[in-house]
Design an enzyme around this catalytic site. Structure first.
Site, mmCIF file in Angstrom:
data_model
loop_
_atom_site.group_PDB
_atom_site.id
_atom_site.type_symbol
_atom_site.label_atom_id
_atom_site.label_comp_id
_atom_site.label_asym_id
_atom_site.label_seq_id
_atom_site.Cartn_x
_atom_site.Cartn_y
_atom_site.Cartn_z
ATOM 1 N N CYS A 156 0.808 -1.229 0.000
ATOM 2 C CA CYS A 156 0.000 0.000 0.000
ATOM 3 C C CYS A 156 0.839 1.275 0.000
ATOM 4 C CB CYS A 156 -0.940 0.008 1.205
ATOM 5 S SG CYS A 156 -2.228 -1.246 1.108
ATOM 6 N N SER A 157 2.128 1.177 0.280
ATOM 7 C CA SER A 157 2.995 2.356 0.286
ATOM 8 C C SER A 157 3.734 2.546 -1.037
ATOM 9 C CB SER A 157 4.013 2.251 1.426
ATOM 10 O OG SER A 157 3.371 2.236 2.677
#
Length: 374
Positions: A156-157
């Site tokens: 997700c980063s």
């Protein structure tokens, strides 16, 4: 050292949507089929029955009201419960590249630039459609961009890590510009048969054009500082991979082959990590809470965003200060914070400061402090 700036963003949004009502109807039909097929084992206490889901449960747990997906027919079929995506030939563009190209073209158009102005393509996403050749190189080819390209995955980063990599190369002078693209087909790695997470994800693609600030042809956001951090955890995990067939039960329909998370532990452990990360990043750049006009957070869960917003700003965020888009898009992994930035940044004025932050599996967290110029 050159100043890096975000000069354009683009969002590709699938045509199909699934409302919570549609999702609940399909899930409950699947649960009823499962319970009927396993009635004897359930009666004997060998396995637990599948509980029903509800619209109220989904909104309370996440704040999500709908999600965009590349295919809804398979997801809403109680006998399938996953998207049905056409097998493409090797001569056709991959689905992930096709989505990314759409978003990239929008980012270029917003910046007033063409493919000839781009030196690098980074395809940063939570899952890549194939191991090789790199999806980024395919996107580069489809856009007819010179230079080079590579894939990266920080779950997700991925978007903020990609922006940092691009900004660092621009600062050093090795490139003049980069497209960071985030095609996320999250519906394909979500376990739609799991009540605890069947509502979480949606599909989307985003693109961010990062250039030397001096090359910006219009309003832009100077990248004041970037910071990334990771801390290993198994609490968000997907065990699918190329070694799967080499193991005794590798091809079995195992739960760990799709998205898994220990939600309570994630909530308890990630939030302090993110709040501390942002606080330190701001302090090291002499940015006060009162300086922030906008905070664009990873769109995983409304409660998480509200908590982080209060920690970062030191108070309850005013409407619009910490925009949420997950009610419409759901969690789109790496793309979420970029959707929020793309849709809620044009109203900022010259000199306004904001912060983009994404966080998730790894654990990982990336933050980008930006300032509007022009």
């Amino acid at each position: 050292m050159y100043q890096a700036a975000i000069t354009g963003t683009g969002v590709f949004t699938p045509k199909q949507t699934i409302t919570n009502a549609e999702l609940v109807e399909a899930f409950n039909a699947y649960a009823d089929l499962y319970n009927a097929e396993n009635a004897e084992a359930i009666e004997a206490g060998k396995i637990a029955p599948k509980p029903h889901s509800s619209e109220e449960f989904i909104v309370k747990a996440s704040g999500i009201e709908q999600r965009y997906v590349m295919d809804k027919s398979g997801i809403l079929d109680p006998n399938i419960m996953h998207p049905l995506l056409r097998q493409r030939s090797d001569e056709e563009p991959s689905l992930m590249a096709e989505m990314a190209v759409d978003a990239a073209q929008k980012a270029l158009a917003q910046a007033g630039k063409t493919a000839a102005d781009v030196d690098l393509v980074i395809c940063a996403a939570s899952n890549l459609e194939r191991a090789y050749p790199a999806v980024a190189i395919e996107i580069q080819d489809l856009l007819e961009i010179k230079g080079f390209a590579f894939d990266m995955n920080v779950a997700c980063s991925s978007a903020t890590f990609g922006i940092q990599a691009a900004a660092d190369m621009i600062r050093s002078g090795s490139i003049c510009s980069a497209l960071v693209v985030n095609p996320e087909i999250c519906s394909a790695h979500l376990e739609w048969r799991d009540r605890d997470c069947h509502f979480i994800f949606g599909d989307v693609a985003t693109a961010t054009l990062v250039e030397r600030a001096e090359d910006a042809s219009g309003p832009c956001f100077d990248i004041i500082s970037t910071r990334c951090a990771t801390d290993y955890s198994n609490n968000i995990r997907n065990n699918n991979g190329f070694l799967r067939r080499s193991r005794p039960d590798g091809l079995a329909d195992r739960r760990d082959m799709q998205f898994m998370q220990n939600g309570r532990k994630v909530f308890k452990e990630v939030l302090p990590m993110v709040a501390e990360h942002i606080g330190n990043h701001m302090a090291d750049n002499d940015v006060q809470s009162s300086d922030l006009k906008r905070v664009w957070l990873h769109q995983a869960n409304k409660s998480m965003n509200d908590f982080i917003g209060r920690k970062v700003l030191g108070r309850e965020p005013e409407p619009g200060e910490q925009p949420n888009i997950l009610q419409d898009y759901a969690n789109t992994s790496s793309a979420g914070s970029i959707i929020a930035f793309a849709k809620h940044s044009s109203d900022l004025e010259d000199g306004d400061t904001g912060l983009i932050c994404s966080f998730g599996a790894g654990y990982s967290v990336g933050s980008v402090i930006v300032r509007k110029r022009g």
